[in-house]
Design a protein around this motif. Structure first.
Motif, PDB file in Angstrom:
ATOM      1  N   VAL A  74     -14.465  19.591  -0.502  1.00  0.00           N
ATOM      2  CA  VAL A  74     -13.707  18.407  -0.894  1.00  0.00           C
ATOM      3  C   VAL A  74     -14.548  17.591  -1.866  1.00  0.00           C
ATOM      4  N   ALA A  75     -14.054  17.423  -3.074  1.00  0.00           N
ATOM      5  CA  ALA A  75     -14.768  16.622  -4.075  1.00  0.00           C
ATOM      6  C   ALA A  75     -14.614  15.142  -3.765  1.00  0.00           C
ATOM      7  N   SER A  76     -13.386  14.705  -3.499  1.00  0.00           N
ATOM      8  CA  SER A  76     -13.146  13.298  -3.173  1.00  0.00           C
ATOM      9  C   SER A  76     -11.754  13.135  -2.587  1.00  0.00           C
ATOM     10  N   VAL A  77     -11.574  12.010  -1.931  1.00  0.00           N
ATOM     11  CA  VAL A  77     -10.280  11.637  -1.378  1.00  0.00           C
ATOM     12  C   VAL A  77      -9.986  10.220  -1.858  1.00  0.00           C
ATOM     13  N   HIS A  78      -8.839  10.054  -2.504  1.00  0.00           N
ATOM     14  CA  HIS A  78      -8.429   8.751  -3.028  1.00  0.00           C
ATOM     15  C   HIS A  78      -7.358   8.174  -2.108  1.00  0.00           C
ATOM     16  N   VAL A  79      -7.595   6.962  -1.614  1.00  0.00           N
ATOM     17  CA  VAL A  79      -6.649   6.300  -0.723  1.00  0.00           C
ATOM     18  C   VAL A  79      -6.287   4.948  -1.340  1.00  0.00           C
ATOM     19  N   VAL A  80      -4.990   4.708  -1.524  1.00  0.00           N
ATOM     20  CA  VAL A  80      -4.517   3.431  -2.063  1.00  0.00           C
ATOM     21  C   VAL A  80      -3.505   2.853  -1.088  1.00  0.00           C
ATOM     22  N   GLY A  81      -3.838   1.696  -0.535  1.00  0.00           N
ATOM     23  CA  GLY A  81      -2.920   0.995   0.358  1.00  0.00           C
ATOM     24  C   GLY A  81      -1.941   0.170  -0.453  1.00  0.00           C
ATOM     25  N   LEU A  82      -0.670   0.182  -0.039  1.00  0.00           N
ATOM     26  CA  LEU A  82       0.391  -0.543  -0.732  1.00  0.00           C
ATOM     27  C   LEU A  82       1.164  -1.417   0.249  1.00  0.00           C
ATOM     28  N   ALA A  83       1.887  -2.375  -0.272  1.00  0.00           N
ATOM     29  CA  ALA A  83       2.737  -3.237   0.545  1.00  0.00           C
ATOM     30  C   ALA A  83       4.000  -3.563  -0.236  1.00  0.00           C
ATOM     31  N   ASP A  84       5.053  -3.959   0.493  1.00  0.00           N
ATOM     32  CA  ASP A  84       6.270  -4.382  -0.196  1.00  0.00           C
ATOM     33  C   ASP A  84       6.102  -5.832  -0.652  1.00  0.00           C
ATOM     34  N   ALA A  85       7.124  -6.375  -1.284  1.00  0.00           N
ATOM     35  CA  ALA A  85       7.028  -7.724  -1.850  1.00  0.00           C
ATOM     36  C   ALA A  85       7.504  -8.812  -0.897  1.00  0.00           C
ATOM     37  N   VAL A  86       7.743  -8.472   0.354  1.00  0.00           N
ATOM     38  CA  VAL A  86       8.168  -9.468   1.327  1.00  0.00           C
ATOM     39  C   VAL A  86       6.931 -10.183   1.851  1.00  0.00           C
ATOM     40  N   GLY A  87       6.904 -11.495   1.749  1.00  0.00           N
ATOM     41  CA  GLY A  87       5.750 -12.273   2.203  1.00  0.00           C
ATOM     42  C   GLY A  87       4.884 -12.692   1.035  1.00  0.00           C
ATOM     43  N   SER A  88       3.780 -13.360   1.363  1.00  0.00           N
ATOM     44  CA  SER A  88       2.909 -13.881   0.310  1.00  0.00           C
ATOM     45  C   SER A  88       2.021 -12.773  -0.259  1.00  0.00           C
ATOM     46  N   ARG A  99      -4.151  -0.994   5.667  1.00  0.00           N
ATOM     47  CA  ARG A  99      -3.515   0.324   5.680  1.00  0.00           C
ATOM     48  C   ARG A  99      -4.451   1.387   5.108  1.00  0.00           C
ATOM     49  N   ALA A 100      -5.112   1.063   4.010  1.00  0.00           N
ATOM     50  CA  ALA A 100      -6.063   2.015   3.417  1.00  0.00           C
ATOM     51  C   ALA A 100      -7.214   2.296   4.385  1.00  0.00           C
ATOM     52  N   ALA A 101      -7.699   1.260   5.057  1.00  0.00           N
ATOM     53  CA  ALA A 101      -8.793   1.438   6.024  1.00  0.00           C
ATOM     54  C   ALA A 101      -8.349   2.284   7.215  1.00  0.00           C
ATOM     55  N   ALA A 102      -7.125   2.073   7.698  1.00  0.00           N
ATOM     56  CA  ALA A 102      -6.620   2.848   8.837  1.00  0.00           C
ATOM     57  C   ALA A 102      -6.507   4.328   8.475  1.00  0.00           C
ATOM     58  N   VAL A 103      -6.039   4.617   7.272  1.00  0.00           N
ATOM     59  CA  VAL A 103      -5.908   6.005   6.831  1.00  0.00           C
ATOM     60  C   VAL A 103      -7.285   6.645   6.672  1.00  0.00           C
TER      61      VAL A 103
END
Length: 152
Positions: A74-88, A99-103
Protein backbone atom coordinates in the motif's frame (compact mmCIF):
# COMPACT_ATOMS: atom_id res chain seq x y z
CA UNK A 1 -26.44 -58.45 -21.96
CA UNK A 2 -27.52 -55.75 -19.55
CA UNK A 3 -24.84 -56.75 -17.07
CA UNK A 4 -22.10 -56.47 -19.69
CA UNK A 5 -23.21 -52.94 -20.64
CA UNK A 6 -23.17 -51.80 -17.01
CA UNK A 7 -19.73 -53.32 -16.48
CA UNK A 8 -18.33 -51.54 -19.56
CA UNK A 9 -19.86 -48.22 -18.44
CA UNK A 10 -18.41 -48.73 -14.95
CA UNK A 11 -14.93 -49.39 -16.35
CA UNK A 12 -15.11 -46.30 -18.59
CA UNK A 13 -16.23 -44.07 -15.68
CA UNK A 14 -13.53 -45.46 -13.37
CA UNK A 15 -10.86 -44.89 -16.03
CA UNK A 16 -12.07 -41.31 -16.52
CA UNK A 17 -11.93 -40.62 -12.78
CA UNK A 18 -8.45 -42.12 -12.52
CA UNK A 19 -7.23 -40.01 -15.44
CA UNK A 20 -8.64 -36.86 -13.82
CA UNK A 21 -6.83 -37.62 -10.58
CA UNK A 22 -3.55 -38.15 -12.37
CA UNK A 23 -3.28 -34.42 -13.14
CA UNK A 24 -3.95 -33.26 -9.58
CA UNK A 25 -1.03 -31.64 -7.67
CA UNK A 26 1.01 -34.11 -5.63
CA UNK A 27 2.09 -31.63 -2.96
CA UNK A 28 1.22 -28.19 -1.66
CA UNK A 29 4.26 -26.71 -3.41
CA UNK A 30 2.70 -27.60 -6.78
CA UNK A 31 -0.41 -25.54 -6.06
CA UNK A 32 -0.17 -22.18 -7.75
CA UNK A 33 -1.53 -19.20 -5.87
CA UNK A 34 -2.78 -16.28 -7.93
CA UNK A 35 -1.07 -13.01 -7.12
CA UNK A 36 -3.37 -10.22 -5.93
CA UNK A 37 -4.46 -7.63 -8.51
CA UNK A 38 -3.19 -4.71 -6.37
CA UNK A 39 -5.10 -2.13 -8.40
CA UNK A 40 -5.97 1.26 -6.90
CA UNK A 41 -9.61 1.59 -5.82
CA UNK A 42 -11.92 3.87 -3.86
CA UNK A 43 -14.84 3.39 -1.48
CA UNK A 44 -17.37 5.70 0.10
CA UNK A 45 -18.35 5.31 3.74
CA UNK A 46 -21.77 6.75 4.57
CA UNK A 47 -22.82 8.06 7.98
CA UNK A 48 -26.12 8.85 9.63
CA UNK A 49 -27.06 12.53 9.94
CA UNK A 50 -24.95 14.42 12.49
CA UNK A 51 -22.93 11.26 13.25
CA UNK A 52 -19.34 10.13 12.93
CA UNK A 53 -20.10 6.61 14.18
CA UNK A 54 -19.41 3.86 11.65
CA UNK A 55 -22.42 1.74 10.77
CA UNK A 56 -22.18 -2.04 10.47
CA UNK A 57 -22.32 -1.66 6.69
CA UNK A 58 -19.42 0.82 6.79
CA UNK A 59 -17.35 -1.59 8.88
CA UNK A 60 -18.08 -4.32 6.35
CA UNK A 61 -16.95 -2.12 3.44
CA UNK A 62 -13.70 -1.32 5.26
CA UNK A 63 -13.11 -5.00 6.10
CA UNK A 64 -13.59 -5.87 2.42
CA UNK A 65 -11.09 -3.17 1.49
CA UNK A 66 -8.62 -4.80 3.87
CA UNK A 67 -9.19 -8.15 2.18
CA UNK A 68 -8.65 -6.63 -1.27
CA UNK A 69 -5.37 -5.08 -0.13
CA UNK A 70 -4.02 -8.33 1.32
CA UNK A 71 -0.74 -9.22 -0.32
CA UNK A 72 -0.32 -5.73 -1.78
CA UNK A 73 2.14 -2.98 -0.99
CA UNK A 74 0.00 0.00 0.00
CA UNK A 75 1.56 3.28 -1.12
CA UNK A 76 -1.00 5.50 0.62
CA UNK A 77 -4.59 5.82 1.71
CA UNK A 78 -6.45 9.09 1.18
CA UNK A 79 -9.39 9.80 3.48
CA UNK A 80 -11.60 12.89 3.07
CA UNK A 81 -14.41 13.52 5.53
CA UNK A 82 -17.47 15.34 4.17
CA UNK A 83 -20.67 16.81 5.59
CA UNK A 84 -23.95 18.11 4.21
CA UNK A 85 -24.91 21.79 4.33
CA UNK A 86 -27.37 21.43 7.20
CA UNK A 87 -26.09 23.32 10.25
CA UNK A 88 -23.26 25.77 10.73
CA UNK A 89 -20.06 25.52 8.67
CA UNK A 90 -17.91 25.19 11.82
CA UNK A 91 -19.95 22.27 13.12
CA UNK A 92 -19.90 20.60 9.71
CA UNK A 93 -16.13 20.96 9.43
CA UNK A 94 -15.66 19.39 12.87
CA UNK A 95 -18.07 16.59 11.94
CA UNK A 96 -16.21 15.86 8.70
CA UNK A 97 -12.92 15.75 10.66
CA UNK A 98 -14.48 13.25 13.09
CA UNK A 99 -15.71 11.12 10.19
CA UNK A 100 -12.25 11.03 8.60
CA UNK A 101 -10.70 10.11 11.97
CA UNK A 102 -13.26 7.33 12.55
CA UNK A 103 -12.53 5.81 9.13
CA UNK A 104 -8.76 6.05 9.63
CA UNK A 105 -9.00 4.35 13.03
CA UNK A 106 -11.17 1.56 11.60
CA UNK A 107 -8.77 1.05 8.70
CA UNK A 108 -5.92 0.52 11.16
CA UNK A 109 -7.99 -2.24 12.80
CA UNK A 110 -8.52 -4.10 9.50
CA UNK A 111 -4.85 -4.21 8.53
CA UNK A 112 -3.75 -0.73 7.48
CA UNK A 113 -1.55 -0.09 10.53
CA UNK A 114 1.75 0.79 8.85
CA UNK A 115 0.32 2.84 6.03
CA UNK A 116 0.75 6.48 5.12
CA UNK A 117 -2.64 8.17 5.56
CA UNK A 118 -3.48 11.44 3.85
CA UNK A 119 -6.42 12.72 5.91
CA UNK A 120 -8.49 15.80 5.12
CA UNK A 121 -11.85 17.30 5.98
CA UNK A 122 -13.96 19.34 3.58
CA UNK A 123 -16.82 20.18 5.91
CA UNK A 124 -19.85 21.35 3.95
CA UNK A 125 -17.83 22.91 1.12
CA UNK A 126 -19.55 21.91 -2.12
CA UNK A 127 -22.57 20.47 -0.33
CA UNK A 128 -25.12 22.66 -2.12
CA UNK A 129 -26.25 21.94 -5.66
CA UNK A 130 -26.85 24.64 -8.30
CA UNK A 131 -30.36 25.27 -6.97
CA UNK A 132 -29.03 25.85 -3.45
CA UNK A 133 -30.36 22.53 -2.10
CA UNK A 134 -28.34 20.52 0.41
CA UNK A 135 -26.94 17.20 -0.78
CA UNK A 136 -27.57 14.55 1.90
CA UNK A 137 -25.23 12.06 0.20
CA UNK A 138 -22.38 14.24 1.44
CA UNK A 139 -22.69 12.56 4.84
CA UNK A 140 -19.70 10.39 4.08
CA UNK A 141 -15.97 9.87 3.91
CA UNK A 142 -14.29 9.17 0.59
CA UNK A 143 -11.40 6.71 0.78
CA UNK A 144 -8.89 6.04 -2.02
CA UNK A 145 -6.32 3.23 -1.81
CA UNK A 146 -3.12 3.57 -3.86
CA UNK A 147 -0.92 0.48 -4.35
CA UNK A 148 2.64 -0.14 -5.49
CA UNK A 149 2.04 -3.70 -6.65
CA UNK A 150 2.23 -7.02 -4.78
CA UNK A 151 4.39 -7.57 -1.73
CA UNK A 152 7.70 -9.19 -2.54
Amino acid sequence: MRRVELTIIGVVVAAGLAAGCATAPKSRSQIEVATPACEDFAVQIYFDRDSAVLTQEARSVLANAGALAKGCKVASVHVVGLADAVGSPDVNLALSEQRAAAVTKALAKVGFRHVEFDVAAAGDAGALNGAGEARPLRRRADVRFDFDGPLR
